[in-house]
Scaffold this motif. Structure first.
Motif, PDB file in Angstrom:
ATOM      1  N   UNK A  57       5.035 -15.345   9.922  1.00 48.75           N
ATOM      2  CA  UNK A  57       3.700 -14.761  10.082  1.00 48.75           C
ATOM      3  C   UNK A  57       3.546 -13.453   9.319  1.00 48.75           C
ATOM      4  N   UNK A  58       4.568 -12.602   9.325  1.00 48.00           N
ATOM      5  CA  UNK A  58       4.410 -11.284   8.720  1.00 48.00           C
ATOM      6  C   UNK A  58       4.688 -11.268   7.221  1.00 48.00           C
ATOM      7  N   UNK A  59       5.620 -12.072   6.758  1.00 46.98           N
ATOM      8  CA  UNK A  59       6.021 -12.002   5.342  1.00 46.98           C
ATOM      9  C   UNK A  59       4.886 -12.228   4.349  1.00 46.98           C
ATOM     10  N   UNK A  60       4.001 -13.196   4.564  1.00 46.42           N
ATOM     11  CA  UNK A  60       2.925 -13.394   3.583  1.00 46.42           C
ATOM     12  C   UNK A  60       1.949 -12.215   3.481  1.00 46.42           C
ATOM     13  N   UNK A  61       1.948 -11.360   4.490  1.00 45.92           N
ATOM     14  CA  UNK A  61       1.020 -10.223   4.522  1.00 45.92           C
ATOM     15  C   UNK A  61       1.627  -8.951   3.931  1.00 45.92           C
ATOM     16  N   UNK A  62       2.913  -8.973   3.597  1.00 45.93           N
ATOM     17  CA  UNK A  62       3.607  -7.771   3.145  1.00 45.93           C
ATOM     18  C   UNK A  62       3.035  -7.232   1.844  1.00 45.93           C
ATOM     19  N   UNK A  63       2.951  -5.922   1.776  1.00 45.43           N
ATOM     20  CA  UNK A  63       2.539  -5.250   0.542  1.00 45.43           C
ATOM     21  C   UNK A  63       3.621  -5.484  -0.519  1.00 45.43           C
ATOM     22  N   UNK A  64       3.246  -5.388  -1.792  1.00 42.06           N
ATOM     23  CA  UNK A  64       4.256  -5.542  -2.847  1.00 42.06           C
ATOM     24  C   UNK A  64       5.409  -4.546  -2.655  1.00 42.06           C
ATOM     25  N   UNK A  65       6.604  -5.019  -2.858  1.00 43.43           N
ATOM     26  CA  UNK A  65       7.825  -4.218  -2.740  1.00 43.43           C
ATOM     27  C   UNK A  65       8.085  -3.685  -1.332  1.00 43.43           C
ATOM     28  N   UNK A  66       7.454  -4.268  -0.330  1.00 39.73           N
ATOM     29  CA  UNK A  66       7.672  -3.842   1.057  1.00 39.73           C
ATOM     30  C   UNK A  66       9.000  -4.380   1.569  1.00 39.73           C
ATOM     31  N   UNK A  67       9.458  -3.789   2.648  1.00 36.53           N
ATOM     32  CA  UNK A  67      10.648  -4.264   3.342  1.00 36.53           C
ATOM     33  C   UNK A  67      10.245  -4.951   4.640  1.00 36.53           C
ATOM     34  N   UNK A  68      11.087  -5.831   5.085  1.00 37.28           N
ATOM     35  CA  UNK A  68      10.959  -6.447   6.402  1.00 37.28           C
ATOM     36  C   UNK A  68      11.798  -5.598   7.350  1.00 37.28           C
ATOM     37  N   UNK A  69      11.145  -4.998   8.336  1.00 38.46           N
ATOM     38  CA  UNK A  69      11.821  -4.142   9.307  1.00 38.46           C
ATOM     39  C   UNK A  69      12.015  -4.928  10.595  1.00 38.46           C
ATOM     40  N   UNK A  70      13.203  -4.821  11.154  1.00 42.70           N
ATOM     41  CA  UNK A  70      13.509  -5.525  12.389  1.00 42.70           C
ATOM     42  C   UNK A  70      14.161  -4.547  13.350  1.00 42.70           C
TER      43      UNK A  70
END
Length: 134
Positions: A57-70
């Motif tokens: 759900x979140x990955x397609x919305x990420x800004x360019x060069x963003x990180x996935x934070x967990x």
């Protein structure tokens, strides 16, 4: 949010490139932490699936060069995972999506939030052993 730390900080934090290729690292980390909390194998597999759907759900919305934070919050019989990305556009969580339906069904609780340029999905799983009185 229940945590084992006094100051509310996550017990474990993970930062990965916001790319679906890294979702397996997140799922494996989640399974390892759940095993550490003595979750039964069925709950661990449900958590792996739920975290995968949160990532989807979140990955397609990420800004360019963003990180996935967990962020992981651990307590006896309880694991809370927050998966988030930075966004550069308006995001509306799709509560009718297949990913949300799976996530909402598997997790004890699930929420989606959008604020201050962040899109986050938070899910909590209680061990089924708690229900059994073990």
């Amino acid at each position: 949010m229940t945590t084992s730390t006094q100051d509310g900080r996550p017990d474990v934090e993970l930062r990965l490139p916001a790319d679906g290729a890294y979702a397996s690292v997140l799922r494996t980390t989640t399974a390892g932490l759940a095993a550490r909390l003595d979750f039964p194998i069925d709950d661990i597999e449900d958590l792996r699936i739920a975290v995968g759907e949160a990532s989807a759900m979140v990955l397609p919305e990420a800004a360019p060069n963003a990180d996935l934070h967990c962020a992981f919050h651990l307590a006896p019989g309880l694991l809370t995972v927050e998966v988030s990305v930075d966004v550069d556009h308006d995001v509306t969580p799709d509560y009718d999506s297949f990913a949300w339906q799976v996530l909402d069904t598997l997790a004890s609780t699930a929420t989606a939030t959008v604020a201050d340029g962040h899109f986050a999905i938070s899910l909590t799983m209680e061990s089924s052993l708690l229900d059994a009185g073990a």
